[in-house]
Scaffold this motif. Structure first.
Motif, PDB file in Angstrom:
ATOM      1  N   GLY A 191      -1.390  -1.614  -4.088  1.00 48.10           N
ATOM      2  CA  GLY A 191      -2.568  -0.731  -3.783  1.00 48.10           C
ATOM      3  C   GLY A 191      -1.961   0.710  -2.939  1.00 48.10           C
ATOM      4  N   GLY A 192      -3.098   1.454  -3.071  1.00 48.55           N
ATOM      5  CA  GLY A 192      -2.699   2.816  -2.221  1.00 48.55           C
ATOM      6  C   GLY A 192      -3.864   3.769  -2.427  1.00 48.55           C
ATOM      7  N   ARG A 193      -3.643   4.666  -1.585  1.00 47.40           N
ATOM      8  CA  ARG A 193      -4.590   5.658  -1.851  1.00 47.40           C
ATOM      9  C   ARG A 193      -4.263   7.062  -2.506  1.00 47.40           C
ATOM     10  NH1 ARG A 193      -7.656   8.202   1.339  1.00 47.40           N
ATOM     11  NH2 ARG A 193      -7.309  10.198   0.358  1.00 47.40           N
ATOM     12  N   SER A 194      -5.111   7.598  -3.370  1.00 47.18           N
ATOM     13  CA  SER A 194      -5.000   8.647  -4.283  1.00 47.18           C
ATOM     14  C   SER A 194      -3.864   8.412  -5.018  1.00 47.18           C
ATOM     15  CB  SER A 194      -4.965   9.956  -3.233  1.00 47.18           C
ATOM     16  OG  SER A 194      -5.113  11.051  -3.984  1.00 47.18           O
ATOM     17  N   SER A 195      -2.599   9.329  -5.026  1.00 48.20           N
ATOM     18  CA  SER A 195      -1.522   9.264  -5.779  1.00 48.20           C
ATOM     19  C   SER A 195      -0.923   7.728  -5.612  1.00 48.20           C
ATOM     20  CB  SER A 195      -0.337  10.104  -5.467  1.00 48.20           C
ATOM     21  OG  SER A 195       0.652  10.003  -6.005  1.00 48.20           O
ATOM     22  N   ALA A 216      12.732  11.429   2.634  1.00 43.08           N
ATOM     23  CA  ALA A 216      13.652  12.539   2.573  1.00 43.08           C
ATOM     24  C   ALA A 216      13.209  13.771   3.263  1.00 43.08           C
ATOM     25  CB  ALA A 216      14.177  12.849   1.306  1.00 43.08           C
ATOM     26  N   GLY A 217      11.780  13.626   3.790  1.00 41.28           N
ATOM     27  CA  GLY A 217      11.222  14.913   4.173  1.00 41.28           C
ATOM     28  C   GLY A 217      10.433  16.022   3.547  1.00 41.28           C
ATOM     29  N   ARG A 218      10.533  15.507   2.087  1.00 39.00           N
ATOM     30  CA  ARG A 218       9.857  16.478   1.037  1.00 39.00           C
ATOM     31  C   ARG A 218       8.219  15.982   1.217  1.00 39.00           C
ATOM     32  NH1 ARG A 218      14.328  14.947  -1.706  1.00 39.00           N
ATOM     33  NH2 ARG A 218      13.170  13.570  -3.120  1.00 39.00           N
ATOM     34  N   ARG A 219       7.553  17.293   0.896  1.00 40.61           N
ATOM     35  CA  ARG A 219       5.988  17.006   0.730  1.00 40.61           C
ATOM     36  C   ARG A 219       5.658  16.942  -0.596  1.00 40.61           C
ATOM     37  NH1 ARG A 219       2.585  16.771   4.815  1.00 40.61           N
ATOM     38  NH2 ARG A 219       0.786  17.463   3.514  1.00 40.61           N
ATOM     39  N   ALA A 220       5.959  17.829  -1.435  1.00 41.20           N
ATOM     40  CA  ALA A 220       6.055  17.823  -2.959  1.00 41.20           C
ATOM     41  C   ALA A 220       6.304  16.435  -3.459  1.00 41.20           C
ATOM     42  CB  ALA A 220       6.712  18.960  -3.533  1.00 41.20           C
ATOM     43  N   PRO A 221       5.294  15.841  -4.325  1.00 35.39           N
ATOM     44  CA  PRO A 221       5.506  14.454  -4.790  1.00 35.39           C
ATOM     45  C   PRO A 221       6.631  14.313  -5.756  1.00 35.39           C
ATOM     46  CG  PRO A 221       3.634  15.286  -5.624  1.00 35.39           C
ATOM     47  CD  PRO A 221       3.805  16.326  -4.473  1.00 35.39           C
ATOM     48  N   ALA A 222       7.349  13.207  -5.962  1.00 38.76           N
ATOM     49  CA  ALA A 222       8.219  13.326  -7.052  1.00 38.76           C
ATOM     50  C   ALA A 222       7.525  12.894  -8.441  1.00 38.76           C
ATOM     51  CB  ALA A 222       9.280  11.976  -6.781  1.00 38.76           C
ATOM     52  N   LEU A 226       0.838  -1.282  -0.030  1.00 42.68           N
ATOM     53  CA  LEU A 226      -0.004  -0.017   0.354  1.00 42.68           C
ATOM     54  C   LEU A 226       0.844   1.195   0.083  1.00 42.68           C
ATOM     55  CD1 LEU A 226      -2.821  -0.849   2.583  1.00 42.68           C
ATOM     56  CD2 LEU A 226      -3.133  -0.422   0.172  1.00 42.68           C
ATOM     57  N   GLY A 227       0.522   2.200  -1.051  1.00 41.66           N
ATOM     58  CA  GLY A 227       1.377   3.560  -0.899  1.00 41.66           C
ATOM     59  C   GLY A 227       0.557   4.654  -0.357  1.00 41.66           C
ATOM     60  N   HIS A 228       1.014   5.714   0.066  1.00 44.67           N
ATOM     61  CA  HIS A 228       0.354   6.773   0.184  1.00 44.67           C
ATOM     62  C   HIS A 228      -0.042   7.795  -0.595  1.00 44.67           C
ATOM     63  CE1 HIS A 228       4.175   8.789  -0.206  1.00 44.67           C
ATOM     64  NE2 HIS A 228       4.757   7.935   0.365  1.00 44.67           N
ATOM     65  N   GLY A 229      -0.852   8.814  -0.256  1.00 47.26           N
ATOM     66  CA  GLY A 229      -1.157  10.021  -1.353  1.00 47.26           C
ATOM     67  C   GLY A 229       0.051  11.080  -1.467  1.00 47.26           C
ATOM     68  N   ALA A 230      -0.313  11.875  -2.427  1.00 48.49           N
ATOM     69  CA  ALA A 230       0.929  12.911  -2.729  1.00 48.49           C
ATOM     70  C   ALA A 230       1.290  13.508  -1.587  1.00 48.49           C
ATOM     71  CB  ALA A 230       0.429  13.752  -3.885  1.00 48.49           C
ATOM     72  N   GLY A 231       0.590  14.148  -0.803  1.00 53.53           N
ATOM     73  CA  GLY A 231       0.878  14.988   0.312  1.00 53.53           C
ATOM     74  C   GLY A 231       0.752  14.273   1.705  1.00 53.53           C
ATOM     75  N   GLY A 232       0.288  13.104   1.601  1.00 51.60           N
ATOM     76  CA  GLY A 232      -0.096  12.524   3.033  1.00 51.60           C
ATOM     77  C   GLY A 232       0.825  11.335   3.273  1.00 51.60           C
ATOM     78  N   GLU A 234       6.532   3.962   2.048  1.00 53.91           N
ATOM     79  CA  GLU A 234       6.984   5.386   2.223  1.00 53.91           C
ATOM     80  C   GLU A 234       7.824   5.544   1.031  1.00 53.91           C
ATOM     81  OE1 GLU A 234       7.318   8.777   5.466  1.00 53.91           O
ATOM     82  OE2 GLU A 234       8.371   6.697   5.932  1.00 53.91           O
ATOM     83  N   GLN A 235       7.490   6.207  -0.010  1.00 54.82           N
ATOM     84  CA  GLN A 235       8.153   6.673  -1.074  1.00 54.82           C
ATOM     85  C   GLN A 235       9.454   7.536  -0.607  1.00 54.82           C
ATOM     86  OE1 GLN A 235       7.998   6.258  -4.274  1.00 54.82           O
ATOM     87  NE2 GLN A 235       6.163   5.319  -4.533  1.00 54.82           N
ATOM     88  N   PRO A 236      10.624   7.446  -1.359  1.00 55.86           N
ATOM     89  CA  PRO A 236      11.651   8.197  -1.066  1.00 55.86           C
ATOM     90  C   PRO A 236      11.783   9.386  -0.753  1.00 55.86           C
ATOM     91  CG  PRO A 236      12.048   6.754  -2.701  1.00 55.86           C
ATOM     92  CD  PRO A 236      10.555   6.736  -2.568  1.00 55.86           C
ATOM     93  N   TYR A 237      10.791  10.263  -1.625  1.00 49.47           N
ATOM     94  CA  TYR A 237      10.846  11.921  -1.501  1.00 49.47           C
ATOM     95  C   TYR A 237      10.041  12.074  -0.016  1.00 49.47           C
ATOM     96  CZ  TYR A 237       5.417  11.931  -2.232  1.00 49.47           C
ATOM     97  OH  TYR A 237       4.094  11.779  -2.163  1.00 49.47           O
ATOM     98  N   ARG A 238       9.169  11.223   0.698  1.00 50.72           N
ATOM     99  CA  ARG A 238       8.740  11.621   1.919  1.00 50.72           C
ATOM    100  C   ARG A 238       9.775  11.182   2.998  1.00 50.72           C
ATOM    101  NH1 ARG A 238       4.539  14.383   3.197  1.00 50.72           N
ATOM    102  NH2 ARG A 238       4.074  13.083   4.885  1.00 50.72           N
TER     103      ARG A 238
END
Length: 202
Positions: free
Chosen positions: A100-104, A66-72, A29-35, A60-64
């Protein structure tokens, strides 16, 4: 729960494993773009799948990480996701995988289902289009999936309502894009569907 770090081409991804006592499949399961992974619907579905005998890997995707909120960009999200899937497949001795995942995260799951050899895809709050822009549809991402797909969608989701198809079914629940108004219905829909699509593989 076990937390592991998996290196990808875009930095480490973090995976939280919630293993069932005797799991016969893995739900990524993956998370949403900013969540994040603490979204109520993700927590609820994790609990339900685990109880139904499915291991759950919250990614949890690498951009998250790394502490970034804007999606890769999409290609980075998809590449990182497939790297994690390959690593987990080895860890789980080639059990069948449901993406699976939510939103993005749902979009990533759809786009990578074929390459990652997923047996099914679970979408929570699939963002059919940006709010107020129905002409910018993402329906083709859903239509391209040729394995069973469940979309659990809020009745009042400003991101729209996807249409069903030969391989995918839509379950509407009370609420908006967060799906938090009726978590019991979200959990029930996911549990019933997982049992149905995984039964022939047991």
């Amino acid at each position: 729960m076990t937390a592991i770090s998996i290196d990808t081409a875009y930095g480490p991804a973090r995976v939280y494993l919630h293993c069932a006592e005797e799991g016969d499949a893995v739900l990524m399961l993956g998370h949403g773009a900013g969540g994040g992974l603490g979204a109520k619907d993700l927590v609820e579905v994790t609990r339900a799948a685990q109880a139904a005998g499915v291991h759950v890997a919250l990614v949890e995707q690498p951009y998250r990480v790394a502490g970034r909120r804007a999606p890769a960009p999409a290609n980075q999200l998809d590449t990182a996701w497939l790297t994690v899937a390959e690593d987990l497949s080895a860890r789980f001795d080639s059990l069948p995988f449901v993406f699976g995942g939510r939103s993005s995260g749902a979009r990533v799951a759809c786009r990578t289902a074929s390459a990652g050899q997923a047996v099914a895809v679970l979408c929570l709050a699939f963002p059919e289009h940006p709010p107020g822009k129905p002409e910018k549809t993402r329906q083709p991402e859903l239509d391209a999936v040729d394995v069973p797909v469940l979309v659990v969608q809020g009745e009042r989701d400003p991101f729209g309502r996807p249409t069903g198809g030969p391989h995918h079914e839509i379950v509407m629940v009370d609420g908006d894009h967060t799906l938090s108004a009726d978590l019991e219905s979200v959990s029930r829909a996911a549990t019933e569907w997982l049992s149905r699509v995984l039964r022939p593989l047991a």
